[in-house]
Design an enzyme around this catalytic site. Structure first.
Site, PDB file in Angstrom:
ATOM      1  N   LYS A   1       0.679  -1.285   0.030  1.00  0.00           N
ATOM      2  CA  LYS A   1      -0.022  -0.018  -0.070  1.00  0.00           C
ATOM      3  C   LYS A   1       0.984   1.186  -0.126  1.00  0.00           C
ATOM      4  O   LYS A   1       1.826   1.361   0.846  1.00  0.00           O
ATOM      5  CB  LYS A   1      -0.937   0.099   1.228  1.00  0.00           C
ATOM      6  CG  LYS A   1      -2.027   0.946   1.259  1.00  0.00           C
ATOM      7  CD  LYS A   1      -2.939   1.023   2.296  1.00  0.00           C
ATOM      8  CE  LYS A   1      -2.378   1.374   3.673  1.00  0.00           C
ATOM      9  NZ  LYS A   1      -2.066   3.049   3.627  1.00  0.00           N
TER      10      LYS A   1
ATOM     11  N   LEU B   1      -5.033   6.810  -1.471  1.00  0.00           N
ATOM     12  CA  LEU B   1      -5.055   8.413  -1.777  1.00  0.00           C
ATOM     13  C   LEU B   1      -6.349   8.931  -0.984  1.00  0.00           C
ATOM     14  O   LEU B   1      -6.361   9.880  -0.638  1.00  0.00           O
ATOM     15  CB  LEU B   1      -5.354   8.604  -2.818  1.00  0.00           C
ATOM     16  CG  LEU B   1      -4.113   8.072  -4.030  1.00  0.00           C
ATOM     17  CD1 LEU B   1      -4.136   8.634  -5.325  1.00  0.00           C
ATOM     18  CD2 LEU B   1      -2.583   8.832  -3.424  1.00  0.00           C
ATOM     19  N   LYS B   2      -7.069   8.023  -0.195  1.00  0.00           N
ATOM     20  CA  LYS B   2      -8.369   8.371   0.240  1.00  0.00           C
ATOM     21  C   LYS B   2      -8.947   9.593  -0.303  1.00  0.00           C
ATOM     22  O   LYS B   2      -9.220  10.577   0.156  1.00  0.00           O
ATOM     23  CB  LYS B   2      -8.080   8.739   1.655  1.00  0.00           C
ATOM     24  CG  LYS B   2      -7.641   7.653   2.384  1.00  0.00           C
ATOM     25  CD  LYS B   2      -7.442   7.613   4.141  1.00  0.00           C
ATOM     26  CE  LYS B   2      -6.937   6.630   4.681  1.00  0.00           C
ATOM     27  NZ  LYS B   2      -5.512   6.504   4.761  1.00  0.00           N
TER      28      LYS B   2
ATOM     29  N   ASP C   1     -13.250  13.818  -3.056  1.00  0.00           N
ATOM     30  CA  ASP C   1     -13.509  15.052  -3.799  1.00  0.00           C
ATOM     31  C   ASP C   1     -14.894  14.686  -4.713  1.00  0.00           C
ATOM     32  O   ASP C   1     -15.419  13.642  -4.781  1.00  0.00           O
ATOM     33  CB  ASP C   1     -12.102  15.237  -4.772  1.00  0.00           C
ATOM     34  CG  ASP C   1     -12.064  16.950  -4.742  1.00  0.00           C
ATOM     35  OD1 ASP C   1     -12.861  17.792  -5.142  1.00  0.00           O
ATOM     36  OD2 ASP C   1     -10.913  17.258  -4.629  1.00  0.00           O
TER      37      ASP C   1
ATOM     38  N   ASN D   1     -15.309  14.688 -10.857  1.00  0.00           N
ATOM     39  CA  ASN D   1     -14.596  14.933 -11.660  1.00  0.00           C
ATOM     40  C   ASN D   1     -13.016  14.951 -11.077  1.00  0.00           C
ATOM     41  O   ASN D   1     -12.187  14.407 -11.843  1.00  0.00           O
ATOM     42  CB  ASN D   1     -14.772  16.135 -12.443  1.00  0.00           C
ATOM     43  CG  ASN D   1     -14.029  16.641 -13.729  1.00  0.00           C
ATOM     44  OD1 ASN D   1     -14.024  15.638 -14.568  1.00  0.00           O
ATOM     45  ND2 ASN D   1     -13.367  17.486 -13.733  1.00  0.00           N
TER      46      ASN D   1
ATOM     47  N   SER E   1      -9.455   3.433  11.998  1.00  0.00           N
ATOM     48  CA  SER E   1      -8.723   2.967  13.173  1.00  0.00           C
ATOM     49  C   SER E   1      -8.384   3.898  14.288  1.00  0.00           C
ATOM     50  O   SER E   1      -8.217   3.221  15.186  1.00  0.00           O
ATOM     51  CB  SER E   1      -7.533   2.242  12.631  1.00  0.00           C
ATOM     52  OG  SER E   1      -6.445   2.981  12.149  1.00  0.00           O
TER      53      SER E   1
ATOM     54  N   GLY F   1      -4.124  -1.059  11.456  1.00  0.00           N
ATOM     55  CA  GLY F   1      -3.941  -0.637  12.960  1.00  0.00           C
ATOM     56  C   GLY F   1      -3.521  -1.815  13.638  1.00  0.00           C
ATOM     57  O   GLY F   1      -3.308  -1.820  14.810  1.00  0.00           O
TER      58      GLY F   1
HETATM   59  O1  O7M Z   1       0.685   0.227  10.835  1.00  0.00           O
HETATM   60  P1  O7M Z   1       0.842   1.873  10.879  1.00  0.00           P
HETATM   61  O2  O7M Z   1      -0.041   2.423  11.842  1.00  0.00           O
HETATM   62  O3  O7M Z   1       2.182   2.601  10.725  1.00  0.00           O
HETATM   63  O4  O7M Z   1       0.059   2.182   9.244  1.00  0.00           O
HETATM   64  C1  O7M Z   1      -1.256   2.029   8.870  1.00  0.00           C
HETATM   65  C2  O7M Z   1      -1.552   2.468   7.485  1.00  0.00           C
HETATM   66  O5  O7M Z   1      -2.818   2.156   7.289  1.00  0.00           O
HETATM   67  C3  O7M Z   1      -1.163   4.041   7.340  1.00  0.00           C
HETATM   68  O6  O7M Z   1      -0.678   3.852   6.087  1.00  0.00           O
HETATM   69  C4  O7M Z   1      -2.538   4.796   7.472  1.00  0.00           C
HETATM   70  O7  O7M Z   1      -2.425   5.751   6.656  1.00  0.00           O
HETATM   71  C5  O7M Z   1      -3.554   3.469   7.260  1.00  0.00           C
HETATM   72  N1  O7M Z   1      -4.976   3.489   7.642  1.00  0.00           N
HETATM   73  C6  O7M Z   1      -4.867   3.533   8.966  1.00  0.00           C
HETATM   74  O8  O7M Z   1      -3.943   3.318   9.957  1.00  0.00           O
HETATM   75  N2  O7M Z   1      -6.381   3.587   9.542  1.00  0.00           N
HETATM   76  C7  O7M Z   1      -7.383   3.770   8.760  1.00  0.00           C
HETATM   77  O9  O7M Z   1      -8.434   3.916   9.169  1.00  0.00           O
HETATM   78  C8  O7M Z   1      -7.338   3.650   7.415  1.00  0.00           C
HETATM   79  C9  O7M Z   1      -5.914   3.596   6.788  1.00  0.00           C
HETATM   80  C10 O7M Z   1      -6.053   3.156   5.418  1.00  0.00           C
HETATM   81  O10 O7M Z   1      -5.167   2.451   4.921  1.00  0.00           O
HETATM   82  O11 O7M Z   1      -6.992   3.534   4.929  1.00  0.00           O
HETATM   83  C11 O7M Z   1      -7.049   3.056   3.561  1.00  0.00           C
END
Ligand code: O7M
Length: 211
Positions: A31, A60-61, A64, A67, A111, A165
């Site tokens: 990821k 990228l969550k 928006d 478009n 999380s 998490g």
């Molecule tokens: O194991 P960590 O805490 O170092 O990293 C967790 C990864 O998961 C980190 O890239 C966060 O941005 C992502 N993440 C969360 O920790 N909590 C969420 O609720 C959602 C994400 C995520 O991946 O969303 C898609």
């Protein structure tokens, strides 16, 4: 097949490639989030794919208008991302714009503790949206296994439950897998450890024991 996803939240290209290469044997996917894209550019997605041969999830969550979501997702899929993560709270039209371009993962509950303020109260609506649209998967919190069980019980079979998490945020692989997670996401517990390969191997073994 592994059910472990590495959250590669480092800035530097060389470090990212090194960690990806040495942990790849134990991963299902990698990821990539904003820190790595900001630090190394979008081409890191292509490079990670070449070096590891693993699927790449672009986290990228997106949140928006349709478009703008479409404009961003197009470039990210073109760079080689296999999955793109989008927020659902912006509405079905914005999520559909991403889904039309490729495999999508919708955030239904996060999380961190702050998720209880706004996201958790609308989780039911986000599950409803996921059931209607049929994305590849949804994000649910490994820090709250009881919520993972709840989300799994409400989701249509076939939609994957992907849970960040584990490790640094306090969740454990065995508990969240028991609760019904399909995949776990682990970042710092692997990339900040002295021996990322060994840490990935240990978590992989824990996951295997539950599979
Ligand atoms: O194991 P960590 O805490 O170092 O990293 C967790 C990864 O998961 C980190 O890239 C966060 O941005 C992502 N993440 C969360 O920790 N909590 C969420 O609720 C959602 C994400 C995520 O991946 O969303 C898609």
């Amino acid at each position: 097949m592994s059910r472990l996803i590495l959250a590669l939240d480092v800035y530097e290209r060389e470090r990212a490639l090194e960690i990806a290469e040495c942990t790849a044997d134990y991963l299902w996917a990698i990821k990539v989030n904003w820190p790595l894209i900001i630090g190394s550019g979008l081409k890191i997605i292509t490079e990670l794919k070449q070096v590891t041969g693993l699927p790449i999830i672009a986290d990228l969550k997106l949140a928006d208008i349709p478009n703008t979501n479409r404009l961003i997702a197009k470039k990210v899929f073109e760079a080689g991302a296999d999955y793109v993560i989008a927020h659902g709270f912006v509405g079905r039209d914005s999520v559909k714009a991403v889904m039309e371009l490729g495999k999508t993962i919708i955030v239904v509950e996060m999380s961190h503790p702050g998720a209880k303020e706004f996201i958790q109260p609308v989780t039911d609506k986000l599950i409803e949206m996921a059931n209607e649209l049929g994305p590849f998967g949804v994000i649910a919190p490994a820090t709250r296994p009881e919520r993972v069980s709840y989300i799994r019980s409400k989701l249509k079979p076939g939609i994957k439950v992907i849970t960040p998490g584990v490790g640094a945020q306090g969740g454990t692989a065995s508990e969240v897998l028991k609760a019904g997670a399909d995949y776990i996401i682990v970042g710092r517990a692997i990339y900040q450890s002295e021996n990322p390969r060994e840490s990935a191997r240990r978590i992989f073994e824990e996951v295997e024991a539950w599979s």
